[in-house]
Design a protein around this motif. Structure first.
Motif, PDB file in Angstrom:
ATOM      1  N   ALA A   5      24.350  83.592  89.611  1.00  0.00           N
ATOM      2  CA  ALA A   5      25.339  84.623  89.896  1.00  0.00           C
ATOM      3  C   ALA A   5      26.522  84.037  90.663  1.00  0.00           C
ATOM      4  CB  ALA A   5      24.695  85.752  90.699  1.00  0.00           C
ATOM      5  N   GLU A   6      27.678  84.548  90.360  1.00  0.00           N
ATOM      6  CA  GLU A   6      28.892  84.083  91.025  1.00  0.00           C
ATOM      7  C   GLU A   6      28.938  84.616  92.449  1.00  0.00           C
ATOM      8  OE1 GLU A   6      33.468  85.132  90.269  1.00  0.00           O
ATOM      9  OE2 GLU A   6      32.567  83.970  88.623  1.00  0.00           O
ATOM     10  N   ILE A   7      29.268  83.734  93.385  1.00  0.00           N
ATOM     11  CA  ILE A   7      29.364  84.109  94.791  1.00  0.00           C
ATOM     12  C   ILE A   7      30.788  84.576  95.077  1.00  0.00           C
ATOM     13  CG2 ILE A   7      29.158  83.300  97.169  1.00  0.00           C
ATOM     14  CD1 ILE A   7      27.199  81.176  96.150  1.00  0.00           C
ATOM     15  N   ASP A   8      30.942  85.743  95.641  1.00  0.00           N
ATOM     16  CA  ASP A   8      32.267  86.270  95.938  1.00  0.00           C
ATOM     17  C   ASP A   8      32.837  85.584  97.183  1.00  0.00           C
ATOM     18  OD1 ASP A   8      34.475  87.845  95.427  1.00  0.00           O
ATOM     19  OD2 ASP A   8      33.729  89.573  96.542  1.00  0.00           O
ATOM     20  N   PHE A   9      34.139  85.478  97.222  1.00  0.00           N
ATOM     21  CA  PHE A   9      34.788  84.882  98.382  1.00  0.00           C
ATOM     22  C   PHE A   9      34.571  85.782  99.602  1.00  0.00           C
ATOM     23  CE2 PHE A   9      38.596  84.119 101.073  1.00  0.00           C
ATOM     24  CZ  PHE A   9      38.384  82.776 101.336  1.00  0.00           C
ATOM     25  N   PRO A  10      34.194  85.226 100.750  1.00  0.00           N
ATOM     26  CA  PRO A  10      33.789  86.050 101.906  1.00  0.00           C
ATOM     27  C   PRO A  10      34.979  86.547 102.739  1.00  0.00           C
ATOM     28  CG  PRO A  10      33.477  83.735 102.413  1.00  0.00           C
ATOM     29  CD  PRO A  10      33.930  83.786 100.982  1.00  0.00           C
ATOM     30  N   ASP A  11      35.746  87.453 102.168  1.00  0.00           N
ATOM     31  CA  ASP A  11      36.923  87.971 102.877  1.00  0.00           C
ATOM     32  C   ASP A  11      36.735  89.434 103.280  1.00  0.00           C
ATOM     33  OD1 ASP A  11      37.002  89.069 100.350  1.00  0.00           O
ATOM     34  OD2 ASP A  11      39.033  88.408  99.869  1.00  0.00           O
ATOM     35  N   GLN A  12      35.492  89.824 103.535  1.00  0.00           N
ATOM     36  CA  GLN A  12      35.213  91.219 103.857  1.00  0.00           C
ATOM     37  C   GLN A  12      35.995  91.735 105.077  1.00  0.00           C
ATOM     38  OE1 GLN A  12      33.571  93.431 102.065  1.00  0.00           O
ATOM     39  NE2 GLN A  12      33.893  95.080 103.555  1.00  0.00           N
ATOM     40  N   PRO A  13      36.127  90.970 106.175  1.00  0.00           N
ATOM     41  CA  PRO A  13      36.860  91.517 107.331  1.00  0.00           C
ATOM     42  C   PRO A  13      38.316  91.861 107.007  1.00  0.00           C
ATOM     43  CG  PRO A  13      35.490  89.677 108.010  1.00  0.00           C
ATOM     44  CD  PRO A  13      35.453  89.704 106.516  1.00  0.00           C
ATOM     45  N   SER A  14      39.021  90.972 106.320  1.00  0.00           N
ATOM     46  CA  SER A  14      40.426  91.263 106.016  1.00  0.00           C
ATOM     47  C   SER A  14      40.531  92.379 104.980  1.00  0.00           C
ATOM     48  CB  SER A  14      41.148  90.000 105.533  1.00  0.00           C
ATOM     49  OG  SER A  14      40.489  89.412 104.431  1.00  0.00           O
ATOM     50  N   TRP A  15      39.607  92.426 104.047  1.00  0.00           N
ATOM     51  CA  TRP A  15      39.596  93.493 103.054  1.00  0.00           C
ATOM     52  C   TRP A  15      39.334  94.850 103.719  1.00  0.00           C
ATOM     53  CZ3 TRP A  15      40.877  95.811  98.868  1.00  0.00           C
ATOM     54  CH2 TRP A  15      40.067  96.755  98.247  1.00  0.00           C
ATOM     55  N   GLN A  16      38.409  94.876 104.668  1.00  0.00           N
ATOM     56  CA  GLN A  16      38.091  96.139 105.336  1.00  0.00           C
ATOM     57  C   GLN A  16      39.271  96.626 106.168  1.00  0.00           C
ATOM     58  OE1 GLN A  16      35.085  97.825 104.802  1.00  0.00           O
ATOM     59  NE2 GLN A  16      36.363  99.446 105.691  1.00  0.00           N
ATOM     60  N   ARG A  17      39.971  95.709 106.829  1.00  0.00           N
ATOM     61  CA  ARG A  17      41.157  96.111 107.593  1.00  0.00           C
ATOM     62  C   ARG A  17      42.215  96.707 106.677  1.00  0.00           C
ATOM     63  NH1 ARG A  17      40.317  91.387 110.396  1.00  0.00           N
ATOM     64  NH2 ARG A  17      42.032  90.341 109.306  1.00  0.00           N
ATOM     65  N   TYR A  18      42.348  96.136 105.479  1.00  0.00           N
ATOM     66  CA  TYR A  18      43.300  96.682 104.505  1.00  0.00           C
ATOM     67  C   TYR A  18      42.909  98.112 104.134  1.00  0.00           C
ATOM     68  CZ  TYR A  18      45.458  97.535  99.948  1.00  0.00           C
ATOM     69  OH  TYR A  18      46.127  98.100  98.895  1.00  0.00           O
ATOM     70  N   LEU A  19      41.645  98.330 103.849  1.00  0.00           N
ATOM     71  CA  LEU A  19      41.189  99.677 103.497  1.00  0.00           C
ATOM     72  C   LEU A  19      41.363 100.645 104.670  1.00  0.00           C
ATOM     73  CD1 LEU A  19      37.880  98.897 101.543  1.00  0.00           C
ATOM     74  CD2 LEU A  19      40.127  99.491 100.587  1.00  0.00           C
ATOM     75  N   ASP A  20      41.021 100.195 105.861  1.00  0.00           N
ATOM     76  CA  ASP A  20      41.139 101.055 107.036  1.00  0.00           C
ATOM     77  C   ASP A  20      42.589 101.432 107.314  1.00  0.00           C
ATOM     78  OD1 ASP A  20      38.427 100.834 107.309  1.00  0.00           O
ATOM     79  OD2 ASP A  20      38.499  99.374 108.950  1.00  0.00           O
ATOM     80  N   GLY A  21      43.507 100.583 106.882  1.00  0.00           N
ATOM     81  CA  GLY A  21      44.930 100.870 107.055  1.00  0.00           C
ATOM     82  C   GLY A  21      45.502 101.739 105.960  1.00  0.00           C
ATOM     83  N   GLY A  22      44.659 102.238 105.067  1.00  0.00           N
ATOM     84  CA  GLY A  22      45.123 103.125 104.008  1.00  0.00           C
ATOM     85  C   GLY A  22      45.424 102.447 102.701  1.00  0.00           C
ATOM     86  N   GLY A  23      45.016 101.178 102.553  1.00  0.00           N
ATOM     87  CA  GLY A  23      45.289 100.458 101.311  1.00  0.00           C
ATOM     88  C   GLY A  23      44.624 101.093 100.111  1.00  0.00           C
ATOM     89  N   MET A  24      45.335 101.103  98.972  1.00  0.00           N
ATOM     90  CA  MET A  24      44.848 101.789  97.776  1.00  0.00           C
ATOM     91  C   MET A  24      44.569 100.846  96.602  1.00  0.00           C
ATOM     92  SD  MET A  24      44.742 104.931  98.759  1.00  0.00           S
ATOM     93  CE  MET A  24      44.622 105.854  97.225  1.00  0.00           C
ATOM     94  N   LEU A  25      44.905  99.554  96.740  1.00  0.00           N
ATOM     95  CA  LEU A  25      44.701  98.629  95.624  1.00  0.00           C
ATOM     96  C   LEU A  25      43.222  98.318  95.450  1.00  0.00           C
ATOM     97  CD1 LEU A  25      47.569  96.038  96.302  1.00  0.00           C
ATOM     98  CD2 LEU A  25      47.566  97.856  94.576  1.00  0.00           C
ATOM     99  N   THR A  26      42.855  97.906  94.239  1.00  0.00           N
ATOM    100  CA  THR A  26      41.520  97.347  94.053  1.00  0.00           C
ATOM    101  C   THR A  26      41.452  96.011  94.791  1.00  0.00           C
ATOM    102  OG1 THR A  26      42.091  96.072  92.081  1.00  0.00           O
ATOM    103  CG2 THR A  26      41.417  98.372  91.747  1.00  0.00           C
ATOM    104  N   ARG A  27      40.233  95.543  95.009  1.00  0.00           N
ATOM    105  CA  ARG A  27      40.109  94.276  95.750  1.00  0.00           C
ATOM    106  C   ARG A  27      40.767  93.127  94.983  1.00  0.00           C
ATOM    107  NH1 ARG A  27      34.656  92.910  99.068  1.00  0.00           N
ATOM    108  NH2 ARG A  27      35.465  91.243 100.418  1.00  0.00           N
ATOM    109  N   ALA A  28      40.622  93.100  93.663  1.00  0.00           N
ATOM    110  CA  ALA A  28      41.245  92.033  92.870  1.00  0.00           C
ATOM    111  C   ALA A  28      42.763  92.109  92.949  1.00  0.00           C
ATOM    112  CB  ALA A  28      40.776  92.116  91.415  1.00  0.00           C
ATOM    113  N   ASP A  29      43.318  93.320  92.824  1.00  0.00           N
ATOM    114  CA  ASP A  29      44.780  93.455  92.904  1.00  0.00           C
ATOM    115  C   ASP A  29      45.294  93.141  94.301  1.00  0.00           C
ATOM    116  OD1 ASP A  29      45.101  94.100  90.243  1.00  0.00           O
ATOM    117  OD2 ASP A  29      45.005  96.273  90.571  1.00  0.00           O
ATOM    118  N   TRP A  30      44.518  93.493  95.313  1.00  0.00           N
ATOM    119  CA  TRP A  30      44.902  93.153  96.696  1.00  0.00           C
ATOM    120  C   TRP A  30      44.949  91.641  96.883  1.00  0.00           C
ATOM    121  CZ3 TRP A  30      41.177  91.043 100.243  1.00  0.00           C
ATOM    122  CH2 TRP A  30      41.643  90.903 101.559  1.00  0.00           C
ATOM    123  N   ARG A  31      43.959  90.945  96.350  1.00  0.00           N
ATOM    124  CA  ARG A  31      43.964  89.489  96.450  1.00  0.00           C
ATOM    125  C   ARG A  31      45.176  88.896  95.724  1.00  0.00           C
ATOM    126  NH1 ARG A  31      37.476  88.354  95.311  1.00  0.00           N
ATOM    127  NH2 ARG A  31      36.779  88.672  97.495  1.00  0.00           N
TER     128      ARG A  31
END
Length: 507
Positions: free
Chosen positions: A228-254
């Protein structure tokens, strides 16, 4: 040029007082006169980007190993540049940031371990300054190559310096497999990376800023039976984006994180040094839905989050060097259709210069033969004349693997070429060149050119035909035999030619 027209030309030039010089003893009182009528007789200057990457990571190209003395490292620089000049290359793409490190004097990041063997230890001189000065002395452009997000490469052995980003900002740096990576989703990390680029741009006389194909890292797989492919471990920055109201998918955000760096970098270069070109060397396959029929393989759009097609469409770069690292006959990644595909995705007409996998010429059983590289150069010239290419990497050329360097000198590189002009950038057109010619020893003419320019184009009329030369010094010697006319022009930083000036020999 007929004898009658030449006599008339010389008579008109002499009567107008346009004598450029009078020779000294040895060439029988001949003199050179300005002859503006000659200026448009030679053909256009040949144009082709001829570059080689010089990879420093893992000591692929330079230095040849860690721990060489400063004198040994410098001797290797001069030898590599002499070889590049002998091959008539016109650009070197030098890797100066491999893993949040520096192969130059930097207050932002530590010295690279690939110099001394110890990260953070000074080699005792500034390698980038030396490379620039010596490349320019030979008329070769120097493009500074950065890896924007890798923080430690798998072959690294030195202890990390206390000033390394992983030590000063550990929250920005993630372990992924056996490497460390800067998280592009961390705003502070993106600002730091941009500051590194701009620092070099402001302090060094580089001709280009260049980044490679490592954006988010190439994916790795776990050890389970399913791999299985291992995802890049960027959960903290991704969560901050979501908490700030971000609406993009994780791939589009990256993808947006990478887009933002590319756009900011391009705009920063334009505002700081408008003549410096920005180049990107991505993986060689376009997005799956934009590929030619029959082309298959890895998608950098989906896996590296690199929207290269958007960068071309927006004009956020000056040249693209897609890594077309497959043989011409490999149909799923066929060279010719891929070359045309990248040109077809280029609405703003940016330069497209394919990268060639020249280092696949080895002593191993699966080695390419030199004819593969020669054929790829011929194909580029046929499909897109006047464009160019880049070799990965310099070591294959410097070692003359299987006679490749000799074949290039005798064939496609027999004549020098200017880097294609970049007219959408800004630089002042050069003034017309003033040429002074005097007799030198051993049947040679001494040419002096002013005002000074890094490169002058010169056409020599000898034995009834024109030949092209690239002059990189303010003074040069030329054999006198058969030489009866010279046309010269200065070349500016973005490859534009100034007014031509013609000179003719009056017996």
């Amino acid at each position: 040029m007929s004898a009658m027209s030449r006599r008339a030309l010389l008579a008109g030039a002499a009567s107008a007082g346009l004598v450029a010089c009078t020779t000294g003893p040895g060439l029988a009182g001949s003199r050179w006169v300005a002859a503006p009528e000659l200026a448009n007789l030679p053909p256009p200057a040949p144009r082709e980007f001829r570059a080689a990457w010089v990879a420093t990571v893992a000591n692929i190209d330079w230095p040849s190993r860690k721990g060489l003395s400063a004198a040994e490292q410098q001797a290797e620089v001069l030898a590599l540049l002499d070889q590049a000049a002998a091959l008539k290359l016109n650009a070197i793409i030098l890797q100066i940031r491999t893993s949040a490190d520096a192969l130059y004097e930097s207050a932002l990041e530590p010295w690279s371990e690939y110099l001394t063997g110890t990260q953070g230890q000074s080699p005792g001189y500034d390698p980038l300054a030396l490379w620039i000065a010596e490349a320019h002395r030979r008329g070769i452009e120097l493009h500074a190559w950065f890896n924007p997000f890798r923080a430690r490469q798998s072959s690294a052995t030195s202890a990390l310096a206390g000033t390394h980003l992983s030590q000063t900002q550990p929250d920005w740096v993630k372990r992924y497999g056996d490497q460390l990576w800067i998280d592009p989703g961390e705003p502070g990390a993106a600002d730091h990376t941009l500051a590194v680029f701009m620092d070099v741009l402001q302090r060094y006389d580089v001709d280009g800023i260049h980044i490679d194909d490592y954006f988010y890292p190439y994916p790795i797989n776990d050890s389970s039976p399913s791999k299985a492919e291992i995802d890049f471990p960027d959960q903290p920055s991704w969560q901050r984006y979501l908490d700030g109201g971000g609406m993009l998918t994780r791939a589009d955000w990256r993808r947006r994180n990478v887009d933002d760096l590319i756009e900011r970098l391009y705009n920063g270069i334009r505002q700081t040094k408008p003549w410096v070109r920005f180049g990107i060397s991505p993986f060689g396959l376009p997005r799956p839905d934009l590929r030619p029929p029959g082309i298959t393989g890895f998608s950098q759009y989906h896996k590296l989050y690199a929207d290269v097609e958007r960068w071309l469409a927006e004009g956020w770069l000056d040249y693209l060097v897609p890594q077309l690292y497959w043989p011409i006959a490999q149909r799923p990644q066929a060279f010719a259709p891929l070359l045309e595909a990248w040109h077809g995705l280029n609405p703003k007409g940016r330069h497209v210069w394919p990268g060639l996998f020249t280092s696949r010429i080895t002593d191993k059983a699966d080695s390419w033969q030199p004819d593969e590289v020669l054929s790829q150069i011929a194909l580029v010239r046929e499909q897109r004349p006047g464009t160019g290419h880049a070799h990965f990497s310099m070591v294959a050329l410097s070692q003359n693997r299987k006679g490749l360097a000799d074949a290039l000198k005798a064939g496609p590189y027999a004549e020098p070429a200017l880097v294609p002009a970049t007219p959408w950038l800004t630089d002042r057109l050069p003034d017309a060149t003033v040429l002074t010619v005097s007799a030198a020893a051993d049947g040679q003419w001494r040419l002096r050119l002013r005002p000074a320019a890094r490169r002058h184009a010169a056409w020599l009329h000898q034995d009834g035909r024109w030949s092209f030369r690239l002059l990189t010094q303010a003074e040069t010697l030329l054999p006198a035999a058969g030489l009866d006319a010279i046309v010269v022009s200065a070349i500016n930083r973005i490859g534009q030619e100034g007014l031509r000036a013609g000179y003719a020999l009056q017996p």
